[in-house]
Design a protein around this motif. Structure first.
Motif, PDB file in Angstrom:
ATOM      1  N   SER A  44       0.783  -1.181   0.096  1.00 33.42           N
ATOM      2  CA  SER A  44       0.104  -0.011  -0.022  1.00 33.42           C
ATOM      3  C   SER A  44       0.796   1.253   0.166  1.00 33.42           C
ATOM      4  O   SER A  44       0.725   2.379  -0.654  1.00 33.42           O
ATOM      5  CB  SER A  44      -0.800   0.086   1.346  1.00 33.42           C
ATOM      6  OG  SER A  44      -1.283  -1.295   1.405  1.00 33.42           O
ATOM      7  N   VAL A 104      -6.097   7.640  -5.375  1.00 37.21           N
ATOM      8  CA  VAL A 104      -5.485   6.240  -5.115  1.00 37.21           C
ATOM      9  C   VAL A 104      -4.328   6.597  -4.132  1.00 37.21           C
ATOM     10  O   VAL A 104      -4.521   5.927  -3.205  1.00 37.21           O
ATOM     11  CB  VAL A 104      -4.725   5.882  -6.486  1.00 37.21           C
ATOM     12  CG1 VAL A 104      -3.932   4.890  -6.225  1.00 37.21           C
ATOM     13  CG2 VAL A 104      -5.925   5.739  -7.516  1.00 37.21           C
ATOM     14  N   SER A 107      -6.350   6.541  -0.748  1.00 37.40           N
ATOM     15  CA  SER A 107      -6.939   5.331  -0.489  1.00 37.40           C
ATOM     16  C   SER A 107      -5.820   4.468  -0.119  1.00 37.40           C
ATOM     17  O   SER A 107      -6.037   3.685   1.058  1.00 37.40           O
ATOM     18  CB  SER A 107      -7.598   4.705  -1.694  1.00 37.40           C
ATOM     19  OG  SER A 107      -8.762   5.520  -2.027  1.00 37.40           O
ATOM     20  N   ALA A 108      -4.764   4.512  -0.538  1.00 40.74           N
ATOM     21  CA  ALA A 108      -3.651   3.668  -0.357  1.00 40.74           C
ATOM     22  C   ALA A 108      -3.161   4.106   1.305  1.00 40.74           C
ATOM     23  O   ALA A 108      -2.624   2.922   1.895  1.00 40.74           O
ATOM     24  CB  ALA A 108      -2.486   3.890  -1.246  1.00 40.74           C
ATOM     25  N   PHE A 111      -5.020   2.093   3.730  1.00 33.53           N
ATOM     26  CA  PHE A 111      -4.646   0.728   3.872  1.00 33.53           C
ATOM     27  C   PHE A 111      -3.136   0.313   4.413  1.00 33.53           C
ATOM     28  O   PHE A 111      -3.196  -0.712   5.135  1.00 33.53           O
ATOM     29  CB  PHE A 111      -4.544  -0.028   2.576  1.00 33.53           C
ATOM     30  CG  PHE A 111      -5.854  -0.210   1.656  1.00 33.53           C
ATOM     31  CD1 PHE A 111      -6.349  -1.607   2.026  1.00 33.53           C
ATOM     32  CD2 PHE A 111      -6.380   0.611   0.887  1.00 33.53           C
ATOM     33  CE1 PHE A 111      -7.677  -2.004   1.740  1.00 33.53           C
ATOM     34  CE2 PHE A 111      -7.885   0.008   0.317  1.00 33.53           C
ATOM     35  CZ  PHE A 111      -8.313  -1.167   0.713  1.00 33.53           C
ATOM     36  N   PRO A 122     -10.673   0.876   5.457  1.00 37.16           N
ATOM     37  CA  PRO A 122     -10.191   1.525   4.413  1.00 37.16           C
ATOM     38  C   PRO A 122     -10.773   1.088   3.107  1.00 37.16           C
ATOM     39  O   PRO A 122     -10.867   1.520   1.801  1.00 37.16           O
ATOM     40  CB  PRO A 122      -8.615   0.688   4.091  1.00 37.16           C
ATOM     41  CG  PRO A 122      -8.806  -0.204   5.186  1.00 37.16           C
ATOM     42  CD  PRO A 122      -9.806  -0.074   6.337  1.00 37.16           C
ATOM     43  N   ILE A 123     -11.461  -0.134   2.960  1.00 41.17           N
ATOM     44  CA  ILE A 123     -12.148  -0.714   1.790  1.00 41.17           C
ATOM     45  C   ILE A 123     -13.506   0.407   1.807  1.00 41.17           C
ATOM     46  O   ILE A 123     -13.711   0.781   0.602  1.00 41.17           O
ATOM     47  CB  ILE A 123     -12.780  -1.995   1.940  1.00 41.17           C
ATOM     48  CG1 ILE A 123     -11.601  -2.916   1.902  1.00 41.17           C
ATOM     49  CG2 ILE A 123     -13.786  -2.300   1.084  1.00 41.17           C
ATOM     50  CD1 ILE A 123     -12.064  -4.350   2.085  1.00 41.17           C
ATOM     51  N   THR A 126     -12.099   3.728   0.437  1.00 42.16           N
ATOM     52  CA  THR A 126     -11.590   3.617  -1.026  1.00 42.16           C
ATOM     53  C   THR A 126     -13.003   3.819  -2.040  1.00 42.16           C
ATOM     54  O   THR A 126     -12.788   4.299  -3.024  1.00 42.16           O
ATOM     55  CB  THR A 126     -10.821   2.351  -1.371  1.00 42.16           C
ATOM     56  OG1 THR A 126      -9.865   2.476  -0.393  1.00 42.16           O
ATOM     57  CG2 THR A 126     -10.461   2.244  -2.516  1.00 42.16           C
ATOM     58  N   SER A 127     -13.918   3.190  -1.625  1.00 49.78           N
ATOM     59  CA  SER A 127     -15.282   3.026  -2.362  1.00 49.78           C
ATOM     60  C   SER A 127     -15.902   4.329  -2.517  1.00 49.78           C
ATOM     61  O   SER A 127     -16.056   4.896  -3.469  1.00 49.78           O
ATOM     62  CB  SER A 127     -16.252   2.006  -1.764  1.00 49.78           C
ATOM     63  OG  SER A 127     -15.673   0.772  -1.561  1.00 49.78           O
ATOM     64  N   ALA A 129     -13.930   7.239  -2.034  1.00 51.84           N
ATOM     65  CA  ALA A 129     -13.069   7.949  -2.820  1.00 51.84           C
ATOM     66  C   ALA A 129     -13.423   7.710  -4.323  1.00 51.84           C
ATOM     67  O   ALA A 129     -12.896   8.826  -5.023  1.00 51.84           O
ATOM     68  CB  ALA A 129     -11.689   7.631  -2.279  1.00 51.84           C
ATOM     69  N   GLY A 130     -13.625   6.671  -4.800  1.00 46.49           N
ATOM     70  CA  GLY A 130     -14.037   6.397  -6.128  1.00 46.49           C
ATOM     71  C   GLY A 130     -15.330   7.332  -6.781  1.00 46.49           C
ATOM     72  O   GLY A 130     -15.430   7.515  -8.070  1.00 46.49           O
TER      73      GLY A 130
END
Length: 144
Positions: A44, A104, A107-108, A111, A122-123, A126-127, A129-130
């Motif tokens: 990550s 990205v 989100s990283a 993680f 984090p999942i 990240t969802s 953030a998209g």
């Protein structure tokens, strides 16, 4: 076109400053004795560093494209060919910098920082953030 380029150049400059600072303040910090990042072997963190570098490069490219528009000689032929291409390329690299690589990297970093026991955090982030990337694409290609 000059106003658009000027305003986009300000945004690109702010993004460049942010991602430049983020490159030296890695998630998790550094070992005080060795200066090596704590999570240097985490995939990550590698994704974070690569996406941060791509964001820095693309926002710097965007600044240069907008600067070339502002310093153009503004001939009639430039308005037909050169300037629209420069503006589109500058906007594309700004989009890449803000919406893709910065999200990205964001989100990283989650993680890197969250333990494997709470992987849902984090999942979920990240969802979410998209969503700006998807929303921007929808707004560009669908007329409302």
């Amino acid at each position: 076109m000059k106003n658009t380029a000027s305003q986009c150049m300000v945004v690109a400059t702010l993004i460049t400053n942010i991602v430049f600072a983020a490159a030296f303040t890695l998630p998790g910090g550094y070992n005080q004795n060795t200066g090596i990042p704590f999570f240097r072997k985490e995939p990550s963190l590698i994704i974070f560093v690569i996406s941060d570098a791509v964001s820095l490069i693309s926002s710097s490219t965007s600044i240069l494209m907008f600067l070339s528009i502002l310093t153009s000689r503004y001939a009639e032929r430039d308005f037909l060919e050169s300037l629209p291409k420069k503006l589109m390329f500058g906007l594309a690299t700004l989009f890449l910098s803000i919406n893709v690589t910065m999200m990205v990297a964001f989100s990283a970093s989650f993680f890197v920082l969250y333990d494997k026991k709470v992987e849902w955090v984090p999942i979920t982030i990240t969802s979410l953030a998209g969503m700006p990337v998807i929303l921007f694409a929808i707004l560009q290609f669908v007329s409302i």
